[in-house]
Design a protein around this motif. Structure first.
Motif, mmCIF file in Angstrom:
data_model
loop_
_atom_site.group_PDB
_atom_site.id
_atom_site.type_symbol
_atom_site.label_atom_id
_atom_site.label_comp_id
_atom_site.label_asym_id
_atom_site.label_seq_id
_atom_site.Cartn_x
_atom_site.Cartn_y
_atom_site.Cartn_z
ATOM 1 N N VAL A 1 -8.578 5.605 -5.293
ATOM 2 C CA VAL A 1 -7.859 4.353 -5.086
ATOM 3 C C VAL A 1 -7.774 3.601 -6.402
ATOM 4 C CG1 VAL A 1 -7.789 2.157 -3.825
ATOM 5 C CG2 VAL A 1 -8.764 4.193 -2.731
ATOM 6 N N GLN A 2 -6.580 3.137 -6.720
ATOM 7 C CA GLN A 2 -6.398 2.200 -7.823
ATOM 8 C C GLN A 2 -5.328 1.201 -7.410
ATOM 9 O OE1 GLN A 2 -4.670 3.465 -11.589
ATOM 10 N NE2 GLN A 2 -5.965 2.014 -12.688
ATOM 11 N N GLY A 3 -5.734 -0.030 -7.239
ATOM 12 C CA GLY A 3 -4.794 -1.063 -6.803
ATOM 13 C C GLY A 3 -4.226 -0.733 -5.433
ATOM 14 N N ASN A 4 -2.895 -0.698 -5.351
ATOM 15 C CA ASN A 4 -2.226 -0.444 -4.069
ATOM 16 C C ASN A 4 -2.032 1.038 -3.772
ATOM 17 O OD1 ASN A 4 -0.182 -0.192 -6.151
ATOM 18 N ND2 ASN A 4 1.369 -0.330 -4.545
ATOM 19 N N LEU A 5 -2.518 1.917 -4.652
ATOM 20 C CA LEU A 5 -2.243 3.357 -4.528
ATOM 21 C C LEU A 5 -3.492 4.139 -4.158
ATOM 22 C CD1 LEU A 5 -0.335 5.807 -4.958
ATOM 23 C CD2 LEU A 5 -1.002 5.757 -7.386
ATOM 24 N N HIS B 1 -8.025 14.481 4.112
ATOM 25 C CA HIS B 1 -7.513 13.510 5.088
ATOM 26 C C HIS B 1 -8.514 12.434 5.494
ATOM 27 C CE1 HIS B 1 -3.566 14.965 5.398
ATOM 28 N NE2 HIS B 1 -3.690 15.830 6.383
ATOM 29 N N PRO B 2 -9.759 12.770 5.854
ATOM 30 C CA PRO B 2 -10.674 11.696 6.278
ATOM 31 C C PRO B 2 -10.836 10.611 5.210
ATOM 32 C CG PRO B 2 -11.559 13.811 6.946
ATOM 33 C CD PRO B 2 -10.378 14.104 6.063
ATOM 34 N N ALA B 3 -11.054 11.017 3.966
ATOM 35 C CA ALA B 3 -11.219 10.037 2.889
ATOM 36 C C ALA B 3 -9.904 9.323 2.582
ATOM 37 C CB ALA B 3 -11.745 10.729 1.630
ATOM 38 N N TRP B 4 -8.807 10.072 2.520
ATOM 39 C CA TRP B 4 -7.492 9.517 2.160
ATOM 40 C C TRP B 4 -7.028 8.486 3.178
ATOM 41 C CZ3 TRP B 4 -2.304 11.596 3.806
ATOM 42 C CH2 TRP B 4 -1.251 11.137 3.007
ATOM 43 N N MET B 5 -7.087 8.831 4.446
ATOM 44 C CA MET B 5 -6.634 7.895 5.477
ATOM 45 C C MET B 5 -7.595 6.715 5.628
ATOM 46 S SD MET B 5 -3.662 8.343 6.958
ATOM 47 C CE MET B 5 -3.031 8.481 5.280
ATOM 48 N N PRO C 1 0.813 -1.217 0.000
ATOM 49 C CA PRO C 1 0.000 0.000 0.000
ATOM 50 C C PRO C 1 0.854 1.279 0.000
ATOM 51 C CG PRO C 1 -0.875 -1.583 1.571
ATOM 52 C CD PRO C 1 0.451 -2.121 1.112
ATOM 53 N N VAL C 2 0.442 2.228 -0.824
ATOM 54 C CA VAL C 2 1.112 3.529 -0.926
ATOM 55 C C VAL C 2 0.050 4.622 -0.862
ATOM 56 C CG1 VAL C 2 2.501 5.063 -2.384
ATOM 57 C CG2 VAL C 2 2.981 2.586 -2.350
ATOM 58 N N ALA C 3 0.281 5.627 -0.015
ATOM 59 C CA ALA C 3 -0.593 6.792 0.080
ATOM 60 C C ALA C 3 0.230 8.024 -0.274
ATOM 61 C CB ALA C 3 -1.169 6.926 1.485
#
Length: 196
Positions: free
Chosen positions: A167-171, A180-184, A116-118
């Motif tokens: 979100v797409q795959g691991n990214l 932040h709320p959605a991303w995290m 996983p990558v953010a």
């Protein structure tokens, strides 16, 4: 929530966006995650200074002095195989971090191993430089859209708001700290799916 503990690498530099480093680190630590922060030419016990970017109705964001942000790992000796996931905050730091070959090597590891990558805001500048966006969808701060496209990615426009994640795959990517709320939330979901 019953989330297993993961070791998460966060790559930062001077003038990283304050909220985009501190808030994700604190969210992840609240959930019991082991977040290790690193910066080229720095070791555990050092710090970087942050910048606060705000959206005040100008043509672009404003910038104000932030805080000292602690470095908890030694960049020179970091082994990416010791980590389960990667976080790349935005701000001004990515514009020069993307010129560091070791940073790009670390980033490629997480894509080569599908961990996983953010990445948020200007963070995708590093992804583009690492050559990992080819054929991928990516959200980012709108001013970075051209770099996503040049890097072979497909820019995902966050309009009309800046509070969405993609979100797409691991990214998982997002345009700026209002997301932040959605991303995290999406990143934590990827951590749950990835297991140990």
């Amino acid at each position: 929530m019953n989330l297993a503990t993961h070791r998460i690498l966060m790559i930062v530099g001077d003038f990283v966006e304050d909220y985009e480093a501190m808030v994700p680190q604190q969210i992840l630590q609240t959930l019991g995650q082991d977040v290790v922060t690193v910066c080229p030419d720095k070791k555990a016990g050092d710090f970087v200074v942050t910048a606060i970017h705000d959206f005040e109705g100008h043509q672009t964001y404003s910038e104000k002095p932030g805080h000292r942000f602690a470095i908890t790992g030694d960049f020179a000796s970091i082994d990416p195989t010791d980590f389960d996931a990667l976080v790349i905050p935005g701000g001004r730091a990515p514009e020069y971090l993307r010129m560091n070959d070791r940073v790009l090597e670390l980033v490629r590891h997480f894509f080569d191993t599908d961990k996983p990558v953010a990445a948020i805001c200007h963070g995708p500048q590093i992804l583009s430089a690492a050559g990992v966006l080819q054929g991928r969808q990516c959200s980012c701060y709108p001013a970075v859209a051209a770099e996503v496209t040049v890097g072979g990615g497909q820019y995902v426009d966050p309009a009309p708001t800046m509070d969405s994640a993609h979100v797409q795959g691991n990214l998982v990517t997002a345009p700026a700290w209002p997301a932040h709320p959605a991303w995290m939330r999406e990143f934590v979901t990827l951590l749950e799916i990835s297991g140990k």
